[in-house]
Design a protein around this motif. Structure first.
Motif, short mmCIF file in Angstrom:
data_model
loop_
_atom_site.label_atom_id
_atom_site.label_comp_id
_atom_site.label_asym_id
_atom_site.label_seq_id
_atom_site.Cartn_x
_atom_site.Cartn_y
_atom_site.Cartn_z
N ARG A 74 54.41 60.72 27.80
CA ARG A 74 52.96 60.99 27.55
C ARG A 74 51.45 60.27 27.01
O ARG A 74 50.84 59.26 27.05
N ARG A 75 52.13 60.11 25.74
CA ARG A 75 51.43 58.98 24.39
C ARG A 75 51.41 57.65 24.75
O ARG A 75 50.43 57.60 23.97
N ARG A 76 53.08 57.47 24.61
CA ARG A 76 52.83 56.05 24.36
C ARG A 76 52.09 56.37 26.62
O ARG A 76 51.59 54.69 26.16
N LEU A 77 52.29 56.40 27.20
CA LEU A 77 51.09 55.86 28.22
C LEU A 77 50.10 56.29 28.52
O LEU A 77 49.08 55.44 28.54
N ASP A 78 49.31 57.19 26.92
CA ASP A 78 47.91 56.81 27.03
C ASP A 78 47.30 56.12 26.65
O ASP A 78 46.79 55.66 26.65
N ASP A 79 48.20 56.01 25.79
CA ASP A 79 47.41 54.73 24.50
C ASP A 79 48.11 53.23 25.57
O ASP A 79 47.41 52.32 25.74
N TRP A 80 49.06 52.95 26.32
CA TRP A 80 48.95 51.86 26.81
C TRP A 80 47.67 51.80 27.81
O TRP A 80 46.95 50.88 28.69
N ALA A 81 47.23 52.94 28.82
CA ALA A 81 46.22 52.71 29.28
C ALA A 81 45.22 52.81 29.39
O ALA A 81 44.16 52.66 29.58
N SER A 82 44.78 53.55 28.01
CA SER A 82 43.97 53.22 27.40
C SER A 82 43.48 51.47 26.96
O SER A 82 42.31 51.09 26.97
N ALA A 83 44.24 51.20 26.88
CA ALA A 83 44.76 49.92 26.16
C ALA A 83 43.55 48.28 27.05
O ALA A 83 44.16 47.60 27.37
N GLY A 84 44.25 49.14 28.51
CA GLY A 84 43.54 48.62 29.71
C GLY A 84 44.98 47.70 30.03
O GLY A 84 44.46 46.36 30.63
N VAL A 85 46.43 48.05 29.81
CA VAL A 85 47.66 46.88 30.13
C VAL A 85 47.86 46.74 31.37
O VAL A 85 48.34 45.97 31.68
N GLY A 86 47.21 47.56 31.72
CA GLY A 86 48.40 47.81 33.21
C GLY A 86 47.02 46.19 34.00
O GLY A 86 47.49 45.39 35.14
N ARG A 87 45.69 46.74 33.91
CA ARG A 87 44.77 45.66 34.38
C ARG A 87 45.02 44.31 33.89
O ARG A 87 44.79 43.59 34.89
N GLN A 88 45.71 44.01 33.12
CA GLN A 88 46.03 42.29 32.49
C GLN A 88 47.35 42.41 32.81
O GLN A 88 47.71 41.14 33.05
N LEU A 89 48.17 43.07 32.88
CA LEU A 89 49.37 42.59 33.52
C LEU A 89 48.91 42.24 35.21
O LEU A 89 49.93 41.15 35.21
N HIS A 90 48.57 43.00 35.55
CA HIS A 90 47.78 42.76 37.05
C HIS A 90 47.42 41.13 37.24
O HIS A 90 47.56 40.16 38.32
N ARG A 91 46.49 40.60 36.18
CA ARG A 91 45.35 39.39 36.22
C ARG A 91 47.16 39.02 35.80
O ARG A 91 46.96 37.32 36.45
N THR A 167 34.47 47.51 44.76
CA THR A 167 36.22 46.94 44.90
C THR A 167 35.99 44.95 45.06
O THR A 167 36.44 44.79 44.62
N LEU A 168 34.73 44.90 45.43
CA LEU A 168 34.98 43.72 45.65
C LEU A 168 34.08 42.96 44.72
O LEU A 168 34.35 41.45 44.31
N ALA A 169 33.34 43.57 43.42
CA ALA A 169 33.42 43.21 42.27
C ALA A 169 34.10 42.76 41.27
O ALA A 169 34.26 41.72 40.39
N GLY A 170 35.00 43.48 41.71
CA GLY A 170 35.69 43.17 40.67
C GLY A 170 37.23 41.65 40.73
O GLY A 170 38.28 41.52 39.74
N ILE A 171 37.09 41.76 41.70
CA ILE A 171 37.85 40.04 42.54
C ILE A 171 37.71 39.29 41.38
O ILE A 171 38.91 38.53 41.44
N CYS A 172 36.61 38.83 41.30
CA CYS A 172 36.18 37.34 40.81
C CYS A 172 36.58 37.29 39.23
O CYS A 172 37.20 36.42 38.56
N ASP A 173 36.63 38.22 38.74
CA ASP A 173 37.26 39.03 37.81
C ASP A 173 38.82 38.54 37.03
O ASP A 173 38.75 38.34 36.30
N MET A 174 39.18 38.61 38.29
CA MET A 174 41.06 38.35 38.43
C MET A 174 41.09 37.14 38.58
O MET A 174 41.95 37.00 37.83
N ILE A 175 40.72 37.34 40.10
CA ILE A 175 41.46 36.03 40.05
C ILE A 175 40.44 34.37 39.82
O ILE A 175 40.92 33.33 40.26
N GLY A 176 39.18 34.54 39.39
CA GLY A 176 38.18 33.57 39.64
C GLY A 176 37.16 33.27 40.45
O GLY A 176 37.59 33.95 41.67
N PRO A 177 36.29 32.43 40.71
CA PRO A 177 35.29 32.06 41.57
C PRO A 177 36.06 32.21 43.77
O PRO A 177 37.54 31.87 43.26
N LEU A 178 35.85 32.46 44.99
CA LEU A 178 36.21 32.05 45.68
C LEU A 178 35.52 31.13 46.65
O LEU A 178 34.47 30.57 46.02
#
Length: 285
Positions: A74-91, A167-178
C-alpha cells in the motif's frame, strides 16, 4: 505459472524502474533516527505483487508474502500513484507503438464502462446498472485498432456525454497532435446537440448512433473501443475496485492500458521485426 508472460513484464519493468529511480534508492532509510532499520523491500518484489493485485483483483492481505507485507504494498503503491508513474508509463508505451507500428488516428472512438467498487471512495457512485450499488466508470478513447489513447475515471452515475471532453482533452498530451478532422465514433448515449457542437469545436467529424434506431445497423467503426473494454476487463482489479483514492484507481487503469498496448505491440511487431526472444505464435510466453 507466471501471472503474465515474461515478454510483457520484463520490458514493462525496465521502463517502470527508470521512472521510479529504483537503483538509486538506499537499502536502509537514511532518515531513521537510530541509524538502522529493516531492509527496504526491493521495488521489483513490490511491483510483482502489484501486478498480482491487478491480474487477480485480490486484496493486498491475500497476495502479501513473508518478504512483502500488505502495508508495504500500500505504501509503495501510494508513492507511485502520487508521482503519476502510471500515466508516464502509458505515454512511453504509446510512443513505442507509434514508432514501430503506427497509431491509426483517422478514426477514433470513445465509450464508458461501469464496474464494481463495493468499498466506495472518491470516484464511486450509485450504479444505474447494478441495483444502485457502488460502482466506478472509466471513459476510454481508442484509435481505429482499439489501442487505448487516454482514459479517465469517474463515478458510475456520471453520464458518458459530460466525460467526453476531458477524455478527448488528454489525447494530444499523450500522443501529440491529431490529423485534420479525424472521425469520432460514438454510441447513442452521446447523441445530443451539445456533443455535436463540442466535436465541431474540437475539429472532429462526428459519427454518432441515433437514439431510437437499432444499434447493430449503425455500429460502424465503434466496435474497437468495445473490444478494448473487454480486454481491460480481463484484469480482476478493473472489474472490482477496492481502492478508494482516485490516483490509485487511475494508476491501475493506466497500468492495464499499458499492458494492453505492449501486448498489441508484440503481436503486431512479431510479423514485421525480428529479435532474439520474438514469439512465433500469438500466444505470448
Amino acid at each position: 505459472m507466471p501471472l503474465l508472460p515474461a515478454s510483457l513484464i520484463e520490458p514493462l519493468w525496465v521502463e517502470f524502474a527508470a521512472l521510479i529511480g529504483s537503483p538509486a534508492r538506499p537499502e536502509f532509510s537514511p532518515a531513521h533516527p537510530w541509524g538502522c532499520h529493516r531492509r527496504r523491500v526491493c521495488d521489483r518484489v513490490v511491483f510483482d505483487h502489484v501486478i498480482a493485485a491487478l491480474v487477480h483483483g485480490s486484496g493486498y492481505e491475500r497476495i502479501a508474502s513473508p518478504g512483502c507485507s500488505d502495508r508495504t504494498i500500500r505504501r509503495r503503491l501510494d508513492d507511485w500513484a502520487s508521482a503519476g508513474v502510471g500515466r508516464q508509463l502509458h505515454r512511453l508505451a504509446l510512443s513505442a507503438y507509434d514508432q514501430m507500428i503506427g497509431l491509426d488516428l483517422d478514426d477514433l472512438s470513445v465509450d464508458g464502462s461501469i464496474t464494481k467498487s463495493p468499498c466506495g471512495g472518491e470516484i464511486s457512485g450509485r450504479s444505474p446498472v447494478d441495483r444502485g450499488k457502488q460502482g466506478t466508470k472509466r471513459s476510454v478513447a481508442g484509435d481505429a485498432e482499439g489501442i487505448p489513447l487516454h482514459l479517465i475515471a469517474a463515478r458510475a452515475n456520471d453520464h458518458d456525454s459530460p466525460l467526453l471532453e476531458p477524455t478527448l482533452a488528454g489525447i494530444c498530451d499523450m500522443i501529440g497532435p491529431l490529423p485534420d478532422t479525424p472521425g469520432m465514433h460514438l454510441d447513442r448515449g452521446y447523441d445530443s446537440t451539445k456533443t455535436r457542437d463540442l466535436l465541431e469545436i474540437l475539429g472532429y467529424q462526428a459519427h454518432i448512433a441515433l437514439k431510437g434506431e437499432p444499434a447493430p445497423i449503425q455500429a460502424g467503426k465503434r466496435w474497437p473501443v468495445e473490444r478494448l473494454h473487454a480486454w481491460m476487463n480481463g484484469f480482476g482489479k478493473l472489474r472490482r475496485f477496492t481502492d478508494k483514492r482516485r490516483d490509485v484507481v487511475e494508476f491501475y487503469l493506466y497500468l492495464a492500458a499499458t499492458l494492453t498496448v505492449i501486448r498489441r505491440l508484440i503481436n503486431r511487431a512479431r510479423t514485421q521485426y525480428r529479435w532474439p526472444t520474438r514469439p512465433i505464435t500469438r500466444r505470448l510466453r
